[in-house]
Design a protein around this motif. Structure first.
Motif, PDB file in Angstrom:
ATOM      1  N   ASP A 199      -9.103   8.847   4.977  1.00 44.62           N
ATOM      2  CA  ASP A 199      -7.773   8.305   5.240  1.00 44.62           C
ATOM      3  C   ASP A 199      -7.104   7.996   3.913  1.00 44.62           C
ATOM      4  N   ALA A 200      -7.445   8.770   2.896  1.00 43.95           N
ATOM      5  CA  ALA A 200      -7.020   8.473   1.527  1.00 43.95           C
ATOM      6  C   ALA A 200      -5.510   8.598   1.375  1.00 43.95           C
ATOM      7  N   ARG A 201      -4.952   7.679   0.592  1.00 49.31           N
ATOM      8  CA  ARG A 201      -3.553   7.720   0.191  1.00 49.31           C
ATOM      9  C   ARG A 201      -3.517   7.592  -1.327  1.00 49.31           C
ATOM     10  N   ARG A 202      -2.612   8.314  -1.960  1.00 56.49           N
ATOM     11  CA  ARG A 202      -2.543   8.357  -3.419  1.00 56.49           C
ATOM     12  C   ARG A 202      -1.238   7.738  -3.900  1.00 56.49           C
ATOM     13  N   GLN A 203      -1.310   6.988  -4.984  1.00 57.82           N
ATOM     14  CA  GLN A 203      -0.130   6.431  -5.641  1.00 57.82           C
ATOM     15  C   GLN A 203      -0.392   6.480  -7.140  1.00 57.82           C
ATOM     16  N   THR A 249       2.114   1.980  -1.489  1.00 59.89           N
ATOM     17  CA  THR A 249       3.388   1.882  -2.192  1.00 59.89           C
ATOM     18  C   THR A 249       3.127   1.490  -3.646  1.00 59.89           C
ATOM     19  N   PRO A 250       4.137   1.538  -4.498  1.00 59.42           N
ATOM     20  CA  PRO A 250       3.919   1.108  -5.885  1.00 59.42           C
ATOM     21  C   PRO A 250       3.481  -0.343  -6.007  1.00 59.42           C
ATOM     22  N   ASP A 251       3.808  -1.184  -5.015  1.00 57.06           N
ATOM     23  CA  ASP A 251       3.497  -2.609  -5.114  1.00 57.06           C
ATOM     24  C   ASP A 251       2.329  -3.044  -4.245  1.00 57.06           C
ATOM     25  N   SER A 252       2.035  -2.314  -3.170  1.00 59.57           N
ATOM     26  CA  SER A 252       1.053  -2.819  -2.213  1.00 59.57           C
ATOM     27  C   SER A 252       0.332  -1.688  -1.495  1.00 59.57           C
ATOM     28  N   ILE A 253      -0.798  -2.051  -0.893  1.00 56.50           N
ATOM     29  CA  ILE A 253      -1.566  -1.146  -0.042  1.00 56.50           C
ATOM     30  C   ILE A 253      -1.557  -1.729   1.359  1.00 56.50           C
ATOM     31  N   ARG A 267      -1.065  -5.061  -5.186  1.00 58.05           N
ATOM     32  CA  ARG A 267      -1.816  -4.254  -6.153  1.00 58.05           C
ATOM     33  C   ARG A 267      -2.060  -5.013  -7.452  1.00 58.05           C
ATOM     34  N   ALA A 268      -1.165  -5.929  -7.816  1.00 59.60           N
ATOM     35  CA  ALA A 268      -1.317  -6.655  -9.077  1.00 59.60           C
ATOM     36  C   ALA A 268      -2.384  -7.742  -8.969  1.00 59.60           C
ATOM     37  N   THR A 269      -2.324  -8.534  -7.899  1.00 57.04           N
ATOM     38  CA  THR A 269      -3.265  -9.653  -7.762  1.00 57.04           C
ATOM     39  C   THR A 269      -4.531  -9.279  -7.008  1.00 57.04           C
ATOM     40  N   LYS A 270      -4.493  -8.123  -6.322  1.00 60.34           N
ATOM     41  CA  LYS A 270      -5.621  -7.664  -5.508  1.00 60.34           C
ATOM     42  C   LYS A 270      -5.950  -8.651  -4.382  1.00 60.34           C
ATOM     43  N   GLU A 271      -4.952  -9.381  -3.928  1.00 58.29           N
ATOM     44  CA  GLU A 271      -5.123 -10.353  -2.858  1.00 58.29           C
ATOM     45  C   GLU A 271      -4.284  -9.944  -1.652  1.00 58.29           C
ATOM     46  N   GLN A 272      -4.687 -10.470  -0.490  1.00 58.19           N
ATOM     47  CA  GLN A 272      -3.908 -10.208   0.719  1.00 58.19           C
ATOM     48  C   GLN A 272      -2.567 -10.922   0.598  1.00 58.19           C
ATOM     49  N   ALA A 273      -1.474 -10.169   0.714  1.00 56.72           N
ATOM     50  CA  ALA A 273      -0.141 -10.738   0.530  1.00 56.72           C
ATOM     51  C   ALA A 273       0.563 -11.006   1.852  1.00 56.72           C
ATOM     52  N   LEU A 274       0.430 -10.117   2.800  1.00 55.88           N
ATOM     53  CA  LEU A 274       1.136 -10.246   4.073  1.00 55.88           C
ATOM     54  C   LEU A 274       0.229  -9.824   5.214  1.00 55.88           C
ATOM     55  N   ARG A 275       0.458 -10.423   6.375  1.00 53.10           N
ATOM     56  CA  ARG A 275      -0.175  -9.976   7.616  1.00 53.10           C
ATOM     57  C   ARG A 275       0.904  -9.974   8.684  1.00 53.10           C
ATOM     58  N   ARG A 276       1.141  -8.828   9.283  1.00 54.73           N
ATOM     59  CA  ARG A 276       2.207  -8.696  10.265  1.00 54.73           C
ATOM     60  C   ARG A 276       1.628  -8.273  11.607  1.00 54.73           C
ATOM     61  N   PRO A 277       2.123  -8.836  12.702  1.00 60.39           N
ATOM     62  CA  PRO A 277       1.624  -8.446  14.028  1.00 60.39           C
ATOM     63  C   PRO A 277       2.076  -7.047  14.392  1.00 60.39           C
ATOM     64  N   SER A 278       1.228  -6.352  15.144  1.00 63.95           N
ATOM     65  CA  SER A 278       1.567  -4.995  15.558  1.00 63.95           C
ATOM     66  C   SER A 278       2.582  -4.976  16.692  1.00 63.95           C
TER      67      SER A 278
END
Length: 455
Positions: A338-342, A385-389, A402-413
């Motif tokens: 399921d690889a994605r490249r940036q 994306t350039p800022d997040s995975i 991507r900068a802090t390598k921490e979970q930034a957001l969680r959104r409901p489906s």
């Protein structure tokens, strides 16, 4: 005869408007296909899903096409379709294309969701959609391939193959290259007429710079040949063969000045001239584990995962041979890619011990595992994306910075037309406003009939 007051009419109409549906979409359901951010439209995602329409207290479920603003996490629009799509929606310039019935291709305006064009095919939509020189390519059944002109809303041409069409399609220098059971076929983009056929090339192929690199299984000698074919006339410019006994299905990755051929646990680096017109020299041959998985590849390098017992070793194929990624091996087994490249980073998930999974990010330039973190059992990389995975993790979508390598957001489906945190309030308005407005309308109406005025 007394006339009905105009305010009563207004309130009843408002009640009717208020009774319209509240649209809800569950992007985490099993029926969702798509979800990849389309090229060139970074803010929006298109997916086929199951939408729930709440109207007058009743829930109606139907197949739908969804446009999602993923940055604001809200629905741009939804569109009910005839049947659930079997394929991800395809974005081509100003349009979104989806198969909405067994033989029907529906085209919608990308920004508004308004119907733009509908095409009925002869058989059924098979495989995905292709962008071919600004036009739309679609496979009709097993042996027909259509080119559709979306600007003029017409069928440009149809190519009818003698054998079933399988696998990849490519557009190279005015030619549409099709993979069929009878060999590799090049069709002219203008009129859809066959230009050439290579019957021996029945395996995987890639194309670039006017050259088609194709796999030709040699059953007689029990080996595989890699052919470099001119897209103009179908002539074989050069060929190179694997060792005898290497006949397993092969995959080709384009590389700088040549190609890398993966076959039966062996990787071949094959060198060619800059324009690909001459070459065929084997630069290196490297043995891989039989179940090696090619996660990602580009013109510079390929990321490969080799499984060995409970460990997975991440390697990188380059022209100078194989370089192990620092930070590996990673404990676990490689998952379906399921690889994605940036840029120089590649993100993918791997299954680990105890049926859990990990998100792994590899930097192919520095040749190291940048970071890894545990994720849910059903998690898969959704967007990079350039800022997040972004990963799709069960009922939620999770973004890692991507900068802090921490979970930034969680959104409901699950979203409604109001979207995100406002969905509950929207439901309350939809459920409570209609009966309240109706009652108020009748109250004012009967009050006016008795000679009283409150407005």
């Amino acid at each position: 005869m007394k006339r009905t007051p105009i305010f009563s009419v207004i309130f009843v109409l408002l009640a009717g408007v208020g009774a319209r549906a509240a649209e809800q979409v569950d992007l985490g359901s099993e029926g969702v296909v798509g979800g990849e951010r389309p090229r060139g439209f970074a803010d929006w995602v298109f997916a086929s899903s199951l939408c729930e329409t709440v109207e007058r207290g009743s829930a109606i479920k139907a197949a739908c096409l969804v446009s999602l603003d993923w940055k604001r996490w809200r629905l741009n629009w939804t569109k009910n379709v005839a049947t659930a799509s079997r394929m991800a929606p395809f974005v081509l310039r100003d349009w979104v294309v989806v198969d909405t019935a067994q033989r029907v291709v529906s085209v919608y305006e990308r920004e508004t969701g308004r119907p733009y064009w509908e095409v009925e095919l002869e058989d059924f939509v098979a495989g995905g959609f292709d962008e071919l020189g600004g036009a739309l390519g679609v496979r009709d059944g097993e042996r027909s391939y259509w080119l559709l002109d979306l600007v003029q809303r017409k069928r440009a041409w149809v190519y009818r193959s003698d054998t079933p069409i399988r696998g990849s399609v490519a557009f190279v220098e005015g030619h549409v290259v099709l993979q069929t059971e009878g060999g590799l076929v090049a069709v002219g983009h203008g009129k859809g007429e066959r230009v050439w056929l290579r019957p021996e090339a029945t395996g995987d192929f890639v194309a670039a710079d006017g050259i088609v690199y194709a796999v030709a299984p040699d059953e007689k000698r029990k080996r595989i040949e890699l052919l470099a074919i001119s897209v103009v006339n179908g002539a074989v410019l050069w060929r190179v063969a694997t060792a005898q006994g290497e006949t397993a299905p092969a995959r080709i990755c384009l590389a700088k000045n040549g190609a890398t051929l993966f076959a039966a646990g062996v990787a071949y680096g094959i060198e060619a001239t800059a324009d690909g017109s001459a070459g065929g020299q084997i630069r290196f041959r490297h043995e891989l584990k039989p179940n090696a998985n090619v996660v990602s590849c580009d013109r510079e390098r390929a990321v490969v995962i080799e499984e060995e017992a409970s460990l997975s070793r991440i390697s990188m194929m380059q022209w100078d041979g194989v370089a192990a990624i620092e930070g590996g091996p990673v404990r676990g087994q490689a998952s379906e890619s399921d690889a994605r490249r940036q840029g120089g980073d590649v993100a993918f998930t791997m299954s680990t011990a105890g049926l859990s999974r990990r998100l792994v990010v590899v930097n192919t330039v520095k040749r190291e595992v940048v970071w890894q973190t545990p994720v849910g059992q059903r998690a898969s990389v959704w967007a990079f994306t350039p800022d997040s995975i972004w990963i799709r993790d069960g009922a939620d979508f999770v973004a890692y910075d991507r900068a802090t390598k921490e979970q930034a957001l969680r959104r409901p489906s699950r979203l409604s037309r109001g979207g995100g945190e406002w969905s509950r309030g929207v439901r309350y308005v939809v459920y409570l406003a209609p009966p309240g407005l109706i009652a108020l309308g009748f109250f004012i109406h009967f009050a006016r009939r008795r000679g009283r005025s409150y407005l």
